[in-house]
Design a protein around this motif. Structure first.
Motif, PDB file in Angstrom:
ATOM      1  N   VAL A   1      -6.783   7.591  -6.006  1.00 52.65           N
ATOM      2  CA  VAL A   1      -6.170   6.378  -5.470  1.00 52.65           C
ATOM      3  C   VAL A   1      -6.648   5.177  -6.281  1.00 52.65           C
ATOM      4  O   VAL A   1      -7.844   5.015  -6.523  1.00 52.65           O
ATOM      5  N   HIS A   2      -5.694   4.355  -6.686  1.00 51.22           N
ATOM      6  CA  HIS A   2      -6.014   3.153  -7.447  1.00 51.22           C
ATOM      7  C   HIS A   2      -5.629   1.921  -6.648  1.00 51.22           C
ATOM      8  O   HIS A   2      -4.514   1.825  -6.116  1.00 51.22           O
ATOM      9  N   ASP A   3      -6.558   0.958  -6.570  1.00 48.94           N
ATOM     10  CA  ASP A   3      -6.269  -0.351  -6.005  1.00 48.94           C
ATOM     11  C   ASP A   3      -6.130  -1.341  -7.143  1.00 48.94           C
ATOM     12  O   ASP A   3      -6.865  -1.288  -8.140  1.00 48.94           O
ATOM     13  N   LEU A   4      -5.181  -2.260  -6.994  1.00 51.94           N
ATOM     14  CA  LEU A   4      -4.988  -3.333  -7.961  1.00 51.94           C
ATOM     15  C   LEU A   4      -4.953  -4.642  -7.193  1.00 51.94           C
ATOM     16  O   LEU A   4      -4.193  -4.799  -6.229  1.00 51.94           O
ATOM     17  N   MET A   5      -5.787  -5.588  -7.596  1.00 53.31           N
ATOM     18  CA  MET A   5      -5.878  -6.872  -6.901  1.00 53.31           C
ATOM     19  C   MET A   5      -5.732  -7.989  -7.931  1.00 53.31           C
ATOM     20  O   MET A   5      -6.611  -8.201  -8.770  1.00 53.31           O
ATOM     21  N   PHE A   6      -4.600  -8.679  -7.857  1.00 50.06           N
ATOM     22  CA  PHE A   6      -4.280  -9.743  -8.806  1.00 50.06           C
ATOM     23  C   PHE A   6      -4.081 -11.053  -8.062  1.00 50.06           C
ATOM     24  O   PHE A   6      -3.386 -11.093  -7.034  1.00 50.06           O
ATOM     25  N   ARG A   7      -4.675 -12.100  -8.606  1.00 56.29           N
ATOM     26  CA  ARG A   7      -4.652 -13.413  -7.974  1.00 56.29           C
ATOM     27  C   ARG A   7      -3.543 -14.279  -8.592  1.00 56.29           C
ATOM     28  O   ARG A   7      -3.343 -14.273  -9.812  1.00 56.29           O
ATOM     29  N   ARG A   8      -2.820 -14.988  -7.737  1.00 56.38           N
ATOM     30  CA  ARG A   8      -1.802 -15.901  -8.257  1.00 56.38           C
ATOM     31  C   ARG A   8      -2.487 -17.065  -8.968  1.00 56.38           C
ATOM     32  O   ARG A   8      -3.404 -17.708  -8.439  1.00 56.38           O
TER      33      ARG A   8
ATOM     34  N   ALA B   1      -1.850  -0.593  -3.828  1.00 48.77           N
ATOM     35  CA  ALA B   1      -2.598   0.663  -3.873  1.00 48.77           C
ATOM     36  C   ALA B   1      -1.603   1.804  -3.983  1.00 48.77           C
ATOM     37  O   ALA B   1      -0.545   1.781  -3.352  1.00 48.77           O
ATOM     38  N   THR B   2      -1.954   2.804  -4.795  1.00 50.83           N
ATOM     39  CA  THR B   2      -1.095   3.975  -4.957  1.00 50.83           C
ATOM     40  C   THR B   2      -1.944   5.175  -5.358  1.00 50.83           C
ATOM     41  O   THR B   2      -2.988   5.022  -6.002  1.00 50.83           O
ATOM     42  N   ASP B   3      -1.473   6.351  -4.965  1.00 52.58           N
ATOM     43  CA  ASP B   3      -2.139   7.582  -5.391  1.00 52.58           C
ATOM     44  C   ASP B   3      -1.295   8.318  -6.424  1.00 52.58           C
ATOM     45  O   ASP B   3      -1.570   9.478  -6.728  1.00 52.58           O
ATOM     46  N   TRP B   4      -0.287   7.631  -6.968  1.00 50.05           N
ATOM     47  CA  TRP B   4       0.564   8.230  -7.993  1.00 50.05           C
ATOM     48  C   TRP B   4       0.157   7.634  -9.334  1.00 50.05           C
ATOM     49  O   TRP B   4       0.452   6.477  -9.618  1.00 50.05           O
ATOM     50  N   GLU B   5      -0.530   8.422 -10.147  1.00 49.94           N
ATOM     51  CA  GLU B   5      -1.144   7.919 -11.381  1.00 49.94           C
ATOM     52  C   GLU B   5      -0.159   7.191 -12.301  1.00 49.94           C
ATOM     53  O   GLU B   5      -0.449   6.079 -12.768  1.00 49.94           O
ATOM     54  N   PRO B   6       1.032   7.752 -12.585  1.00 52.52           N
ATOM     55  CA  PRO B   6       1.952   7.035 -13.475  1.00 52.52           C
ATOM     56  C   PRO B   6       2.391   5.689 -12.916  1.00 52.52           C
ATOM     57  O   PRO B   6       2.591   4.733 -13.673  1.00 52.52           O
ATOM     58  N   TYR B   7       2.546   5.605 -11.607  1.00 57.54           N
ATOM     59  CA  TYR B   7       2.942   4.337 -11.000  1.00 57.54           C
ATOM     60  C   TYR B   7       1.792   3.339 -11.083  1.00 57.54           C
ATOM     61  O   TYR B   7       1.995   2.143 -11.321  1.00 57.54           O
ATOM     62  N   ALA B   8       0.564   3.810 -10.876  1.00 58.46           N
ATOM     63  CA  ALA B   8      -0.595   2.933 -11.014  1.00 58.46           C
ATOM     64  C   ALA B   8      -0.658   2.336 -12.413  1.00 58.46           C
ATOM     65  O   ALA B   8      -0.940   1.140 -12.594  1.00 58.46           O
TER      66      ALA B   8
ATOM     67  N   PHE C   1       0.835  -1.195   0.000  1.00 57.86           N
ATOM     68  CA  PHE C   1       0.000   0.000   0.000  1.00 57.86           C
ATOM     69  C   PHE C   1       0.875   1.253   0.000  1.00 57.86           C
ATOM     70  O   PHE C   1       1.688   1.459   0.899  1.00 57.86           O
ATOM     71  N   PHE C   2       0.703   2.062  -1.010  1.00 60.25           N
ATOM     72  CA  PHE C   2       1.379   3.357  -1.151  1.00 60.25           C
ATOM     73  C   PHE C   2       2.897   3.240  -1.046  1.00 60.25           C
ATOM     74  O   PHE C   2       3.527   3.890  -0.214  1.00 60.25           O
ATOM     75  N   PRO C   3       3.486   2.405  -1.892  1.00 63.63           N
ATOM     76  CA  PRO C   3       4.950   2.324  -1.901  1.00 63.63           C
ATOM     77  C   PRO C   3       5.541   3.608  -2.462  1.00 63.63           C
ATOM     78  O   PRO C   3       4.854   4.394  -3.131  1.00 63.63           O
ATOM     79  N   ASP C   4       6.816   3.820  -2.208  1.00 69.90           N
ATOM     80  CA  ASP C   4       7.507   4.999  -2.738  1.00 69.90           C
ATOM     81  C   ASP C   4       7.366   4.998  -4.260  1.00 69.90           C
ATOM     82  O   ASP C   4       7.767   4.038  -4.927  1.00 69.90           O
ATOM     83  N   PRO C   5       6.801   6.063  -4.837  1.00 74.91           N
ATOM     84  CA  PRO C   5       6.587   6.075  -6.299  1.00 74.91           C
ATOM     85  C   PRO C   5       7.840   6.359  -7.108  1.00 74.91           C
ATOM     86  O   PRO C   5       7.840   6.179  -8.322  1.00 74.91           O
ATOM     87  N   TRP C   6       8.898   6.839  -6.449  1.00 78.07           N
ATOM     88  CA  TRP C   6      10.120   7.210  -7.172  1.00 78.07           C
ATOM     89  C   TRP C   6       9.737   7.941  -8.464  1.00 78.07           C
ATOM     90  O   TRP C   6       9.920   7.434  -9.572  1.00 78.07           O
ATOM     91  N   PRO C   7       9.216   9.154  -8.343  1.00 78.71           N
ATOM     92  CA  PRO C   7       8.612   9.833  -9.502  1.00 78.71           C
ATOM     93  C   PRO C   7       9.580  10.212 -10.613  1.00 78.71           C
ATOM     94  O   PRO C   7       9.179  10.272 -11.773  1.00 78.71           O
ATOM     95  N   LYS C   8      10.854  10.462 -10.283  1.00 71.51           N
ATOM     96  CA  LYS C   8      11.788  10.850 -11.335  1.00 71.51           C
ATOM     97  C   LYS C   8      12.093   9.661 -12.240  1.00 71.51           C
ATOM     98  O   LYS C   8      12.299   8.543 -11.764  1.00 71.51           O
ATOM     99  N   LYS C   9      12.151   9.917 -13.529  1.00 73.93           N
ATOM    100  CA  LYS C   9      12.327   8.826 -14.497  1.00 73.93           C
ATOM    101  C   LYS C   9      13.580   8.015 -14.234  1.00 73.93           C
ATOM    102  O   LYS C   9      13.582   6.781 -14.360  1.00 73.93           O
ATOM    103  N   ARG C  10      14.656   8.671 -13.833  1.00 74.28           N
ATOM    104  CA  ARG C  10      15.903   7.944 -13.605  1.00 74.28           C
ATOM    105  C   ARG C  10      15.823   7.030 -12.377  1.00 74.28           C
ATOM    106  O   ARG C  10      16.696   6.181 -12.174  1.00 74.28           O
ATOM    107  N   HIS C  11      14.783   7.212 -11.571  1.00 75.76           N
ATOM    108  CA  HIS C  11      14.610   6.388 -10.383  1.00 75.76           C
ATOM    109  C   HIS C  11      13.561   5.299 -10.565  1.00 75.76           C
ATOM    110  O   HIS C  11      13.302   4.537  -9.619  1.00 75.76           O
TER     111      HIS C  11
END
Length: 274
Positions: free
Chosen positions: A265-272, A213-220, A176-186
Motif C-alpha cells: 500500500v502506498h500513501d501519497l500526500m501532496f500539499r497545494r 492511497a492505493t494498493d495497486w502498484e502501477p496506479y501508485a 483512498f483506494f480508488p478503482d485502479p482500472w487495471p486494463k490499459k484501455r481503461h
C-alpha cells in the motif's frame, strides 16, 4: 356482461374442485422510481451536465434493512444529492462556519470514514460516493457513534468539486483506494489525472493536502508521476517519494486483506502550493 360472468365463473371453478386463481401480484416498482423517495437519487445530476468518461463504476448490491432504515431517517438531515445546481455553504451544511471540511471521494462501506470522524471531531468530513448500501451504512455508523461531523454526498465528485464547492473551500481531499482500472484501455478512467488535479487545486485552500492511497502498484506509480508534475502541488516528503501511512488513516478490512495477499500500500500526500 363480462363483469357479471366473472364471479360465477370463479365460483364454478372452485366448486368443481379446481384451485381458485392466485391473487395478481402488486405491480413492480417503476424502473425510474427511486427506492428511497426522500433519499439518494439514482442519477442526481441527470442531464444537467455533460456526459463524459466516468472514473467510477456504480455498484448495485443489496441494501440491508438496517441500511435502508438509516437512509429513510437520516438522509434528509445528513445527506445531499450532487445535482450540480447550487453552490454549497459548508458552514451551513455542518452547522459551524469555522469547521474545516475535508472531502473524501469514495468511502466504501464507511467504516474508516466513521473512525476518522470520531478521532477528529474538529474536522468535518464530506464523504462522496455512489454506492447506496455504503451510504446507508455510513449514516448508520455516524448515528450509532454520535458523530455530528459527517455528511454524505451522493453522486459524481467531479460535479461536486466543479459546480457546488467554492474556491479554497476545502481543508483537504482524501482519495483512498480508488478503482485502479487495471486494463490499459481503461487507464483514461482513473481519477488521478492532470485535469482532476487542476480542478482539485482550485477548491483546496492554500497549504491543504491531497491524500491518496492505493494498493495497486502501477496506479501508485502513475499517481506519483502525475502529482509530481503538477504545478499546483508539492510533495510533503522531502525525498519526493511515497509517504508513510499516517496514524489518522485507519487500516481497513479491505486493506488488511490486500496486505495478507502481499500487496504493498502506498500513501501519497501532496500539499497545494499557495
Amino acid at each position: 356482461m363480462s363483469e357479471n360472468l366473472a364471479p360465477s365463473t370463479a365460483a364454478g371453478t372452485a366448486a368443481a374442485g379446481t384451485a381458485a386463481p392466485r391473487p395478481v401480484p402488486a405491480p413492480a416498482r417503476a424502473r425510474r422510481e427511486p427506492m428511497f423517495p426522500d433519499g439518494p437519487a439514482p442519477d442526481p445530476a441527470g442531464s444537467h451536465h455533460e456526459r463524459r468518461i466516468r472514473s467510477f463504476q456504480p455498484r448495485r448490491s443489496r441494501v440491508t434493512p438496517g441500511q435502508a432504515e438509516a437512509l429513510r431517517r437520516l438522509w434528509p438531515t445528513w445527506g445531499l444529492d450532487v445535482d450540480g445546481l447550487r453552490r454549497l455553504d459548508l458552514g451551513e451544511l455542518f452547522g459551524d462556519p469555522a469547521l474545516p471540511v475535508v472531502l473524501e471521494i469514495g468511502f466504501g462501506m464507511g467504516e474508516a470514514t466513521a473512525e476518522m470522524a470520531a478521532a477528529d471531531p474538529g474536522t468535518g468530513i464530506l464523504a462522496c460516493d455512489v454506492h447506496t448500501p455504503g451510504q446507508g451504512n455510513l449514516l448508520g455508523l455516524a448515528e450509532q457513534r454520535g458523530l455530528t461531523n459527517v455528511r454524505v454526498a451522493n453522486g459524481d465528485a467531479i460535479i461536486l468539486l466543479r459546480e457546488m464547492l467554492a474556491p479554497d473551500a476545502l481543508a483537504g481531499i482524501r482519495v483512498f483506494f480508488p478503482d485502479p482500472w487495471p486494463k490499459k484501455r481503461h487507464h483514461k478512467r482513473r481519477l488521478i489525472q492532470p485535469e482532476f488535479l487542476a480542478l482539485a487545486a482550485t477548491r483546496l485552500a492554500p497549504g491543504a493536502v491531497l491524500h491518496c492511497a492505493t494498493d495497486w502498484e502501477p496506479y501508485a506509480e502513475q499517481m506519483l508521476e502525475v502529482l509530481s508534475a503538477s504545478p499546483d502541488f508539492e510533495n510533503t516528503q522531502p525525498d519526493g517519494g511515497y509517504a508513510p501511512r499516517p496514524d489518522f488513516r485507519p487500516l481497513t478490512r479491505f486493506e488488511g486483506q490486500g496486505l495478507d495477499k502481499g500487496h504493498v500500500v502506498h500513501d501519497l500526500m501532496f500539499r497545494r502550493r499557495g
